[in-house]
Design a protein around this motif. Sequence first.
Motif, mmCIF file in Angstrom:
data_model
loop_
_atom_site.group_PDB
_atom_site.id
_atom_site.type_symbol
_atom_site.label_atom_id
_atom_site.label_comp_id
_atom_site.label_asym_id
_atom_site.label_seq_id
_atom_site.Cartn_x
_atom_site.Cartn_y
_atom_site.Cartn_z
ATOM 1 N N SER A 108 -9.415 3.857 -0.666
ATOM 2 C CA SER A 108 -9.102 3.971 -2.090
ATOM 3 C C SER A 108 -8.309 2.763 -2.568
ATOM 4 O O SER A 108 -8.581 2.194 -3.629
ATOM 5 N N THR B 71 3.041 17.258 3.853
ATOM 6 C CA THR B 71 1.732 16.747 4.275
ATOM 7 C C THR B 71 0.720 17.884 4.291
ATOM 8 O O THR B 71 -0.408 17.748 3.807
ATOM 9 N N GLN C 7 -9.296 -0.783 -5.153
ATOM 10 C CA GLN C 7 -8.537 -1.158 -6.345
ATOM 11 C C GLN C 7 -8.007 -2.574 -6.297
ATOM 12 O O GLN C 7 -7.243 -2.980 -7.160
ATOM 13 N N LEU D 186 -5.126 9.068 -6.363
ATOM 14 C CA LEU D 186 -4.184 7.977 -6.623
ATOM 15 C C LEU D 186 -2.780 8.513 -6.843
ATOM 16 O O LEU D 186 -1.798 7.952 -6.355
ATOM 17 N N LYS E 228 3.225 10.165 -2.308
ATOM 18 C CA LYS E 228 3.577 9.934 -0.902
ATOM 19 C C LYS E 228 4.447 8.693 -0.773
ATOM 20 O O LYS E 228 5.382 8.655 0.031
ATOM 21 N N ASP E 229 4.145 7.676 -1.563
ATOM 22 C CA ASP E 229 4.953 6.455 -1.507
ATOM 23 C C ASP E 229 6.384 6.750 -1.931
ATOM 24 O O ASP E 229 7.343 6.333 -1.276
ATOM 25 N N GLU F 117 3.581 10.238 6.372
ATOM 26 C CA GLU F 117 2.703 10.354 7.534
ATOM 27 C C GLU F 117 3.439 9.971 8.799
ATOM 28 O O GLU F 117 3.263 10.598 9.842
ATOM 29 N N ASP G 237 -7.189 11.358 6.421
ATOM 30 C CA ASP G 237 -6.517 11.255 5.126
ATOM 31 C C ASP G 237 -6.099 9.817 4.861
ATOM 32 O O ASP G 237 -6.279 9.273 3.764
ATOM 33 N N ILE H 57 -1.267 9.447 -3.625
ATOM 34 C CA ILE H 57 -0.808 8.258 -2.908
ATOM 35 C C ILE H 57 0.542 7.820 -3.471
ATOM 36 O O ILE H 57 1.476 7.500 -2.732
ATOM 37 N N LYS H 58 0.635 7.823 -4.782
ATOM 38 C CA LYS H 58 1.891 7.427 -5.434
ATOM 39 C C LYS H 58 3.021 8.363 -5.002
ATOM 40 O O LYS H 58 4.136 7.933 -4.688
ATOM 41 N N ALA I 21 -7.251 7.045 2.017
ATOM 42 C CA ALA I 21 -6.287 6.380 1.145
ATOM 43 C C ALA I 21 -6.410 4.861 1.245
ATOM 44 O O ALA I 21 -6.286 4.151 0.250
ATOM 45 N N LEU J 225 0.849 -1.185 0.000
ATOM 46 C CA LEU J 225 0.000 0.000 0.000
ATOM 47 C C LEU J 225 0.888 1.239 0.000
ATOM 48 O O LEU J 225 1.748 1.391 0.846
ATOM 49 N N PRO J 226 0.650 2.138 -0.945
ATOM 50 C CA PRO J 226 1.580 3.254 -1.079
ATOM 51 C C PRO J 226 1.324 4.432 -0.136
ATOM 52 O O PRO J 226 1.051 5.519 -0.553
ATOM 53 N N ILE J 227 1.364 4.159 1.129
ATOM 54 C CA ILE J 227 1.359 5.251 2.112
ATOM 55 C C ILE J 227 2.412 4.877 3.132
ATOM 56 O O ILE J 227 2.481 3.757 3.541
ATOM 57 N N GLY J 228 3.238 5.831 3.518
ATOM 58 C CA GLY J 228 4.321 5.382 4.369
ATOM 59 C C GLY J 228 4.910 6.447 5.246
ATOM 60 O O GLY J 228 4.210 7.084 6.021
ATOM 61 N N SER K 88 8.023 8.768 0.688
ATOM 62 C CA SER K 88 8.273 7.905 1.845
ATOM 63 C C SER K 88 9.576 7.150 1.691
ATOM 64 O O SER K 88 10.389 7.099 2.598
ATOM 65 N N ARG K 89 9.730 6.545 0.522
ATOM 66 C CA ARG K 89 10.936 5.738 0.323
ATOM 67 C C ARG K 89 12.168 6.620 0.370
ATOM 68 O O ARG K 89 13.215 6.235 0.913
ATOM 69 N N ASN L 183 -2.594 18.650 1.514
ATOM 70 C CA ASN L 183 -4.000 18.814 1.903
ATOM 71 C C ASN L 183 -4.711 19.818 1.011
ATOM 72 O O ASN L 183 -5.930 19.770 0.843
#
Lengths: 591, 105
Positions: free
Chosen positions: A113, B45, A117, B10, B16-17, A46, A106, B13-14, A110, A40-43, B20-21, B49
């Motif tokens: 969402s 962050t 999928q 989406l 943020k991923d 946050e 948030d 989210i991508k 996510a 899951l692409p949240i990390g 994140s990495r 928003n």
Amino acid sequence: MIEATPIEPAEVVVKPVSSKESVKVLQGKNTKLQKFFADLPIGAVEAVSAAEIPQNTPDTVLISLFGDNSSTGITDPVLKPLCVNLENQMETLQSNLKEGSTSINDLDAAIESAIMQTPGFDAEFSKLAPAEKTAVVKRIREMGVQAIGRRMFMEKAIVSTEATQYSTAKSKYDRIDAELTAKGTEQSTLKGGVGTTDDIATVTAHKQTTERELNQLISQKETLEQKKQVIERQKNQQRNIHIQKGINTATSTTPYDAAAGIAADINIQDYDTQLTALDGKITVIDTGITGKSTNLSTYEKQVSQLQRIGQLDTEISSLKQQLTAANTDMLTGRGELIKRINQLTKDFNGVMPEAAKKALETFKLRTEEANREKTINGAEEKAEKAKKDGDMMTLAEAELTKAFELRYVKEDTQRRMSDFWQKRKVLVTDTVKLDTEYNQIFGTAGGAGTADFAKKVMNLGGTPPGTGSGLSAETIDYLNTNPDFAKKLIEKVRVPLFTSISKQAVMHLDLSETSLRTLASSPDFIVAAKAAVAADSEIGKVIEQVYGAKLGGSRNIGETLKKMPAGGLLGIIMMLFGLAGKGLFTAGKEV
Amino acid sequence: MDKDSIKVDLLKIKLKDLVSRKIVDMLVNNELPFKEIQDMAVDLTETLNFVKTSEDLIRFIKELPNFYPYLTSVVQIMNVELNEVKEQQVKTKLEGYFKSSSHKL
């Protein structure tokens, strides 16, 4: 010695959850859910910025390094407390997640969402009632949402330099250990089967003696064999005499009986006796030879085994030395890895308090900005009205108020994207100037200090007086043509100016207890405090609560503040200035 | 939720991923002090928003390197992702243009 090839740490592989498993998720039965959310692409965004903290239990690390992801299964005396501690912290951190914060909403959005999928999962999820959906999302979030951050964190820990070095050192240690064990086993087996307690020198001596004796017996046998041959030759010669005589008399009337002659021949009889004796001796010797040969084989085998045992001693000794060195490397590597994991988890652990502090600072700054804007707007309106009314005093006061609000701020380069996005002009406090001028007030006696300060702000020493103070040209003109005006203006503005600079000093300077008490005992502060208490009874109640006794009228405020402990005093000062308590909440709403 | 919002969600989210990495990389390799990384994370962050539409997102990606140059690699990847969004925007504008032109005719 062949060097070990470094072994790559095990790759963290996470497979997506199947539809069947996802159904278990909805029923709250899937304990391996975090694996699903590894994709899951949240990390860490946050995790680092908000209330979402990644789990600290290094399951992946534990499994890859120690083969066990349960802290109770780990017996290592160093790592066990670490793992138990991390697990406890994980529980504490998860329970610290506050409901209703923006970042959690948030995150939930996510998650939903992402659920929608996922084939199979989305279909099952869609069948749920709204309350059940909320519950599932919450459960997912609480169970494993930061498995992402944790997994990435642990992946990095695993492939970090420290982990690689540890892994390599451990592989080497294991290899040497295995070789040592094998050789030890070989040696034990040999020692058990060698069949002698003598050392190799003794056995070698026995072998050599046996060889010598064997050779002697063989030699003796050869000698006897030769003797036998001589006697047999002699016997044959004697027999031939009889045989020849028989041949010679074969045609006569009285032929000779060779056989009888041979049988009666005492020489031949003697030869037979000798031959028999020799055969007997040879037989004895043969037995001796067999015995010695057997012994010799035994000794030869023993020598070989003892040689091998001795060689293994050398090899084992060398391996033990290598093992000690490998153990040192491994322990060092493990120590470094633990340090690294500790540091990473400490950083992540510090996120919550730091994020909270950060949030508070940001909130306070925003409050200050809002208050400043409000004050400036209020002053401008007041000035407008005063101009229309021809009220120079009010006009001057309003102009000074506005100018003073901007006295200790300076523009800063926009470093934050959110400021840029919201087109916010970023003003920061000029703490150097603030500190200098604040101290100037308290460099002299309280009352005179604020009057002098007001004069300085109004720049009465300028040419003409008032230039650059923020007063308009019209007001400056009026100031210089009306002698009493300046004096009256000073009296009017000195307390508000003092309040303003004091408020900013409390907020931005690190005031000592002495400074706070000097501030709280200054006449102008007491005037302001009394006014605040008179205007709002709630403030008086708060002071009483902090002080622990009734105020006994606003006249006693000065005495009360003197007796307060430093912490309480700071709190009251902040409240009176609208930086805390009632004042802060009001300002917050206005933001 | 309209298509654009879902797409933006989406892509966020991508994004943020990817960030994140990068953050984990930076933390593990001590590329930046923790405080600076945290400030960046808080800032992003907060800003995200406000990102609601595709235009917002395109603008966000465009501005990102100006504030955080070490996220350039993230920007490159996101630009590829955004190409489709930008194409769609152009198509929509053209469609609007043709519709209004044909209406005039």
